[in-house]
Design an enzyme around this catalytic site. Structure first.
Site, PDB file in Angstrom:
ATOM      1  N   LYS A 193      47.703  39.062  28.266  1.00 28.21           N
ATOM      2  CA  LYS A 193      48.809  39.657  29.034  1.00 28.21           C
ATOM      3  C   LYS A 193      48.350  41.005  29.597  1.00 28.21           C
ATOM      4  O   LYS A 193      47.652  41.756  28.919  1.00 28.21           O
ATOM      5  CB  LYS A 193      50.027  39.831  28.114  1.00 28.21           C
ATOM      6  N   SER A 223      59.226  38.438  29.306  1.00 22.00           N
ATOM      7  CA  SER A 223      58.347  39.058  30.271  1.00 22.00           C
ATOM      8  C   SER A 223      56.926  38.489  30.267  1.00 22.00           C
ATOM      9  O   SER A 223      56.187  38.727  31.216  1.00 22.00           O
ATOM     10  CB  SER A 223      58.268  40.563  30.007  1.00 22.00           C
ATOM     11  N   SER A 246      60.187  38.399  24.457  1.00 19.45           N
ATOM     12  CA  SER A 246      59.248  38.070  25.539  1.00 19.45           C
ATOM     13  C   SER A 246      58.095  37.142  25.190  1.00 19.45           C
ATOM     14  O   SER A 246      57.340  36.756  26.077  1.00 19.45           O
ATOM     15  CB  SER A 246      58.678  39.342  26.146  1.00 19.45           C
TER      16      SER A 246
END
Ligand code: GLN
Length: 514
Positions: free
Chosen positions: A99, A174, A198
């Site tokens: 990420k 997210s 998330s």
């Protein structure tokens, strides 16, 4: 038949399959990296192409990736006479994605924001360092909501990621790029971060497995901070077994993060063989309330029958303060964010406005031009609730609710081993559907945020698909602090008896099987 331009001809491997094939010398790391590169090139061409998944913000240089793979292949060849049956499962040479909020030395870390669009960190986050030490090959940095604020990926400066189950739908957020990349089989696994859901919510929307570990189990060093008392990194993959493999690498105390835990580590893969006979499962009535899509309730009930057939028992439990979790979270998280994000001032990091008149103008314009709408909204809320006169009424009150929520869980865990319920009240929403209604988006966190407020571990895994649109449905499993082994084993036992986790979205190839 093996036209490499057709993604259906490119197999997708789980981490454990890749590790086994590499150990048996049936595939090389260079081949694995090449397959991942082909898939990415075919399916992920950035934001402009409407058929692209847009899972990645930054892709690493293909030549460099293949060179890393070649080195690992040579290393493996040299060590070929070494005993392969030791306890540590070798993941070296397997492609994964990280990420884009974990700092990577020499490679851009944008956090999904314009303000960090030009930021290249001078050091690696601890989990990046650990992934490298394990020999995992980072294909690139995945797309995300700006500063991890959001539930749909639409707050990304780089445009939203798409859900491979239906490209008009969001993969969740997210950690949206990590979820879409894993679901589409571009990589076997990816990292995510979970401040209020998330990892779990995108896992649920995209039909994959993800675990948010106990607060402090994984180091936050080098992870761009959103809400420091809630943030936690963790693995996202197709299977619980793969999550265990990756968590073995990521977890552990870190002298560079004073909130990381010294609790002894467990071997998460070694604990995947326990039967779950007499496992006591708590079903909070609040997780099955009127806000939950009836179709989701049904699929969750079906999955519970499978646990029942494996010998588990159910007890209805009460989390009386769960309905206050969203209100408390959306005060505490913005309060911490407003403080954490004050460092982005146009002086030390990232974007700086052009021709500032004076220092105040530099701060004001760099921040107003560099941050997106949602981030600004949270900074405003956070600054407001921390200001003199409102602090007691909002922030302190929210902290008291946080304590009550933690105590609710503690009481329940005196009665049961784990808690189960739907990860999300709905399946994935359409891109554009909720983005202009922040409160509606916040509501979709109803079943996830309390877990972060209490610092508990939580896992989501696929347990079915909606009838009309065939969008994935996720089950959440929550346990006491440091019960990651229990959660992973519980999910693994379910996955040994079902195949929801092995489904691939149509058009994205098949999962490898021998
Ligand atoms: N959807 C939640 C939010 O917008 C959770 C985000 C997260 O876990 N990073 O804050």
């Amino acid at each position: 038949p093996n036209n490499p331009n057709n993604p259906n001809n490119l197999p997708c491997f789980t981490l454990s399959q890749s590790a086994k094939l590499l150990a048996e010398r049936k595939i090389s790391s260079q081949e694995l990296v090449q397959i991942s590169l082909n898939k990415i090139q075919k399916l992920d061409s950035g934001f402009k192409n409407s058929n692209s998944l847009n899972s990645f913000i930054t892709l690493c240089d293909p030549e460099d990736l293949l060179a890393q793979a070649q080195l690992i292949d040579q290393e493996r060849f040299k060590n070929k006479n070494k005993n392969l049956n030791n306890n540590i499962i070798d993941l070296s040479g397997i492609p994964i994605a990280q990420k884009d909020l974990f700092c990577t030395q020499g490679i851009k870390t944008s956090c999904g924001s314009k303000i960090l669009d030009n930021f290249v960190a001078p050091y690696d986050a601890t989990i990046i360092k650990k992934s490298k030490q394990a020999g995992l090959i980072m294909m690139g940095k995945t797309n995300m909501d700006e500063f991890a604020m959001g539930s749909s990926g639409e707050n990304s400066f780089y445009g939203p990621s798409k859900n491979p189950w239906n490209l008009s739908y969001s993969p969740g957020g997210s950690s949206s790029g990590s979820a879409s990349a894993v679901a589409a089989g571009l990589v076997s696994a990816a990292t995510g971060s979970d401040t209020g859901g998330s990892i779990r919510q995108p896992a649920s929307f995209s039909g994959i497995t993800g675990i948010k570990p106990t607060y402090g189990r994984v180091s936050r060093y080098g992870m761009v901070a959103f809400a420091s008392s809630l943030d936690q990194a963790g693995p996202m993959a197709k299977t619980a077994e793969d999550c265990a493999l990756l968590l073995n690498i990521l977890a552990g105390h870190d002298v560079l993060d004073s909130t990381s835990s010294r609790q002894p580590l467990e071997n998460y893969t070694a604990n995947l063989n326990k039967n779950i006979k007499n496992l006591k499962i708590g079903l909070p009535k609040q997780f099955f309330g009127p806000g939950i899509d009836p179709e989701i309730k049904n699929k969750i009930q079906d999955s519970l029958k499978i646990f029942e057939s494996l010998g588990a028992e159910f007890i209805e439990v009460d989390l009386p303060h769960n309905d206050l979790a969203i209100s408390a979270y959306y005060l505490i998280a913005p309060a911490e964010a407003s403080s954490n994000l004050s460092r982005f001032d146009g002086v030390r990091f990232g974007y700086r406005c052009e021709n500032p008149k004076d220092l105040k103008d530099l701060y004001e314009r760099s921040r107003s031009e560099g941050f997106g709408e949602e981030v600004k909204r949270r900074i405003l809320i956070g600054t407001y609730v921390l200001s003199q006169g409102y602090f007691e009424a909002y922030y302190l009150k929210a902290q008291k609710i946080r304590r009550l929520i933690s105590e609710d869980f503690q009481k329940v865990f005196n009665q049961v081993d784990v808690i189960m319920g739907p990860t999300c009240p709905s399946t994935a929403f359409k891109i554009g559907e909720k983005i202009h209604d922040p409160l509606a988006l916040y509501q979709s966190d109803a079943n996830t945020v309390a877990v972060n407020l209490a610092g508990l571990p939580g896992l989501s895994m696929p347990v079915g698909f909606s009838e009309a649109l065939k969008l994935p449905i996720g089950l959440q499993i929550i346990g006491p602090h440091f019960s990651e082994s229990l959660l992973l084993n519980t999910a693994h036992q379910f996955q040994l008896n079902t195949n929801f986790h092995l489904q691939m979205p149509p058009g994205f190839g098949e999962l490898f099987h021998e």
